[in-house]
Every structure is written in structure tokens, then in C-alpha cells.
Design an enzyme around this catalytic site. Structure first.
Site, PDB file in Angstrom:
ATOM      1  N   THR A 383      24.678  42.256  42.091  1.00  8.85           N
ATOM      2  CA  THR A 383      24.779  43.507  41.329  1.00  8.85           C
ATOM      3  C   THR A 383      24.999  43.272  39.845  1.00  8.85           C
ATOM      4  O   THR A 383      24.701  44.144  39.033  1.00  8.85           O
ATOM      5  CB  THR A 383      25.913  44.384  41.893  1.00  8.85           C
ATOM      6  OG1 THR A 383      27.110  43.592  41.992  1.00  8.85           O
ATOM      7  CG2 THR A 383      25.568  44.923  43.262  1.00  8.85           C
ATOM      8  N   CYS A 384      25.541  42.111  39.501  1.00  9.67           N
ATOM      9  CA  CYS A 384      25.763  41.827  38.079  1.00  9.67           C
ATOM     10  C   CYS A 384      24.458  41.770  37.308  1.00  9.67           C
ATOM     11  O   CYS A 384      24.379  42.189  36.156  1.00  9.67           O
ATOM     12  CB  CYS A 384      26.527  40.518  37.919  1.00  9.67           C
ATOM     13  SG  CYS A 384      28.205  40.556  38.589  1.00  9.67           S
TER      14      CYS A 384
END
Length: 416
Positions: A383-384
């Protein structure tokens, strides 16, 4: 340099106050993109300033001190999310609120490059807006929530809520909060009107509009007076309101007083605290750039889902390209998912299912491969960096089953 001055014109680069012209006095000269850029520039300058202050002492920059953090670090337990956050906010120095927020969940590995903060805000507001929190009121006919006229919990919580909303905006986040447009009008000192009641109580809006449009003997047929029932209490809108009948001559005054009571008089305590907290983080002179609808969209995003655009802006890495058989199957499966599962996919990959005001094209997700993955593995999200690691499935059935399980069952960072 004071970061507020970056948004002021300085003729001939002379620092004379009489020459300063603040852009927000003339917001019509800026489009939405420019306003957002101004907000982001303001935040970035403040975060940069915090970094230098963390390394050098304020009293004498020539002598470094033991560096303090240039980040605003928050460590919370998922099980006590609201309590941990509010207690932490009570102890944060005002100057630290404009540092870059870095969130850590207790017991979970992971560095917050933005994704952990996004999930933190999403989970926090899910709890705050839940009816069990007791912080808001709503009706079955409404699409939004509003402040109660009778606060049952600590009034300070609304101040802390305002700080959290400010942190969302300041850290370039979006989060779903079903606030009506009226709240954003009030933040910008714009008076709400009858139409704003549609988001709070559709039935009441319809009734008040009916009163304004009534063509017969209003006083005799409807038997109304200047007292109302709101939030489980009886209220007189004017002195001796119970004795003042509503008629054709004063019905506009009655409706205006009703609307004013709901949006102003009944919520002076909770909204006043919320506004104070919000502007403790966000500079009011910058926020005033925005129109109410723009500010609303900026904070809570939109649900304008354009899935084809998402597909078009997606990039590919590793063994994948747009014509790879697994990628072809992926988009075939994805587009057939129901809306709720598509939103779960966004939460799985991005950390939120809200779309930034700049639209779906700003998400910039990518799909990649890992050499160690087989068809027996589930998709994995970073998700980063908005990257989906997708095994090279060879059947639509296997891809669909494992994708749906992954987006429904995965939450957290570094969980095993």
C-alpha cells in the site's frame, strides 16, 4: 523564513508589510489545482521548518542540540484506537501538529510512507461516526451526520476531532466522514441555507419547504407556532415562541429561524470546539482559498468511481504488461466484481476507498510479479507504493477466488 510568507507577494523582494498582498483575499484568481498546490506547499514548508528546528536549537542555530523528531509520531493499539488517539492529542505540543504525521500500530511492523496513516484515519473515523460513539446525531432519512444539541460526552472530544480532521487535510489524506456541506460552509464563515438541511433531515426540509409554498390559510390550517422539537427537546425559536403563531407574513422568518437554530444556535459548543481544533492544524488564511464544496471534496474525497480510468492509468512491472494473459484475466475479473468488492480492493491496495478530488487518474497503481509466487499464493498489496503483487494465475476461477479472499481478509501491516 515564516512559511506563511511564501503565499504573499513581495514587490521588488522588499519585505515591507504595506506591500504584502495575500492571495486568499482574491481566491477567484486560483483554480482548484492551484489552491491544492498552495495548501500542499504551505504544509511542505512547515514540515521542512520543523525538520530544521529539530536539528538546530531555536536560541542559537550555531550550536546543534540533541535533535528532536521532525515527525509527529503516533503509536496506537487497534483495539483502543479512539482512546489512544485522543489521549495522545491532549499531550501534543501545538507546534508539533504541523509536522509530518507518522503512524504505527502496536505489534505491527511497517514504516509509514502514507499507507499506514491512510488506514489509521479510515479506521478511526469508522469508530468516531458510528452511532455508539454518541458524538453525532442522524435521522433515518438523512445522508449525513450532525452535531448534537445535547452533548453527552466530553466537549473536549469535538476539539480533538477538529484536530484530527485538520491532520487529514494537512497530511494530504482523504477519509469518509458524512458531514453535510453546511459544516464546510461554517468553517468558511458562509451561512447555511434551507437546502443544506437536505443532507441532515430530508423530511424536515420537505416540511419547511411545504410551509413556504402553502397557498391556503396557514395559521388556521397548520396550527404552527415558533416552538419546535429538535434532538429530543422542545425549543422556542424566539422569545414567547409558543404564543407566536406562524402565518403567511412571518413564515419565512420561522423557516430561517428553524434553519439557524439547527446549524448555528444548537451546536455552538460542539461546532465551536471542532472549528478551533481544525484551525489549530490548518492555517485559516490558506483554507479560505477554497469554496465550501471544494473543501468538502478535498477532505472527504468523492465516490466518483471510474474503473475504466483506473485500468487505463495502471502500470506494469516484472513479467507483466497490459497484454499478458494474467493481466487480461485480472481486468476481466475485476470489472465483474460488485461495487462493494471493488471498494474493498481499493482499501486493500490504497488504504482507503475514497477517491481524491483530482480523480481516479491520480491513484497511479501498478501490478507486478514476484519470482517466488505460484498459483497457490494470494495477491499481496504494497500500500505504500500502490503496488499489487499478482501471481501468474492461469485460470479465471483461481484468480477470482484468491483475489476476493485477499481483499476481504487482509488488514494491517506486518500481521501474521
Amino acid at each position: 523564513m515564516d512559511s506563511n510568507r511564501i503565499l504573499k507577494l513581495q514587490p521588488d523582494e522588499v519585505n515591507k508589510e504595506e506591500f504584502l498582498v495575500i492571495f486568499c483575499h482574491y481566491p477567484f484568481i486560483l483554480n482548484l489545482s492551484a489552491k491544492i498546490q498552495a495548501l500542499h506547499t504551505f504544509a511542505a514548508l512547515n514540515q521542512q521548518e520543523a525538520h530544521f528546528q529539530a536539528v538546530f536549537s531555536e536560541g542559537n542555530p550555531s550550536f546543534p542540540t540533541l535533535p528532536t523528531s521532525h515527525e509527529l509520531k503516533l503509536k496506537v493499539d487497534r483495539k483502543t484506537l479512539v482512546a489512544d488517539t485522543f489521549q495522545w492529542l491532549k499531550n501534543v505540543d501545538d507546534r508539533d501538529l504541523r509536522k509530518k504525521l507518522m503512524v504505527e500500530f502496536k505489534g505491527e511492523a511497517g514504516v509509514d510512507y502514507g499507507a499506514i496513516s491512510r488506514e489509521f484515519f479510515l479506521l478511526l473515523f469508522e469508530e468516531l461516526i458510528h452511532p455508539d460513539s454518541g458524538m453525532f446525531i442522524s435521522t433515518e432519512q438523512s445522508t449525513g451526520i450532525w452535531f448534537p444539541s445535547q452533548v453527552t460526552g466530553p466537549m473536549e472530544n469535538y476539539f480533538l476531532l477538529g484536530i484530527v480532521c485538520g491532520l487529514v487535510l494537512y497530511n494530504f489524506g482523504v477519509v469518509y466522514i458524512p458531514f453535510p456541506l453546511a459544516l464546510f460552509k461554517k468553517l468558511l464563515n458562509v451561512k447555511p441555507i434551507l437546502e443544506d438541511l437536505l443532507e441532515v433531515d430530508r423530511v424536515l426540509h420537505k416540511s419547511l419547504q411545504y410551509i413556504l409554498d402553502y397557498k391556503y390559510n396557514l395559521e388556521e390550517n397548520l396550527l404552527l407556532d415558533f416552538s419546535i422539537h429538535w434532538d429530543n427537546q422542545q425549543v422556542e425559536l424566539i422569545p414567547n415562541g409558543k404564543e407566536t403563531r406562524v402565518n403567511v407574513g412571518n413564515r419565512e422568518r420561522f423557516v430561517a429561524a428553524y434553519v439557524d437554530y439547527i446549524f448555528k444556535k444548537s451546536v455552538e459548543g460542539p461546532f465551536g470546539n471542532f472549528k478551533r481544533g481544525f484551525y489549530k492544524v490548518c492555517a485559516e488564511e490558506i483554507v479560505r482559498f477554497f469554496q465550501p464544496q471544494e473543501l468538502m471534496d478535498l477532505l472527504i474525497g468523492t465516490d466518483d468511481y471510474d474503473w475504466k480510468t483506473l485500468e487505463n492509468v495502471t502500470t506494469y512491472k516484472g513479467i507483466y504488461n497490459r497484454s499478458h494473459p494474467t493481466i487480461e484475466m485480472f481486468w476481466e475479473v475485476f470489472h465483474k466484481l460488485p461495487l462493494e468488492e471493488k471498494k474493498l480492493f481499493l482499501r486493500f491496495l490504497v488504504g482507503t476507498d475514497r477517491i481524491p478530488v483530482s480523480g481516479m487518474s491520480s491513484l497511479k497503481i501498478s501490478i507486478s510479479s514476484l519470482w517466488s509466487m505460484t498459483e497457490n499464493h494470494f495477491p499481496v498489496a504494497n500500500t505504500c507504493f500502490l503496488t499489487l503483487f499478482l501471481p501468474a494465475y492461469t485460470s479465471v476461477k483461481s484468480l477470482r477466488e484468491k483475489l476476493v479472499i485477499a481483499i476481504k481478509c487482509t488488514r494491517g501491516f506486518g500481521l501474521t
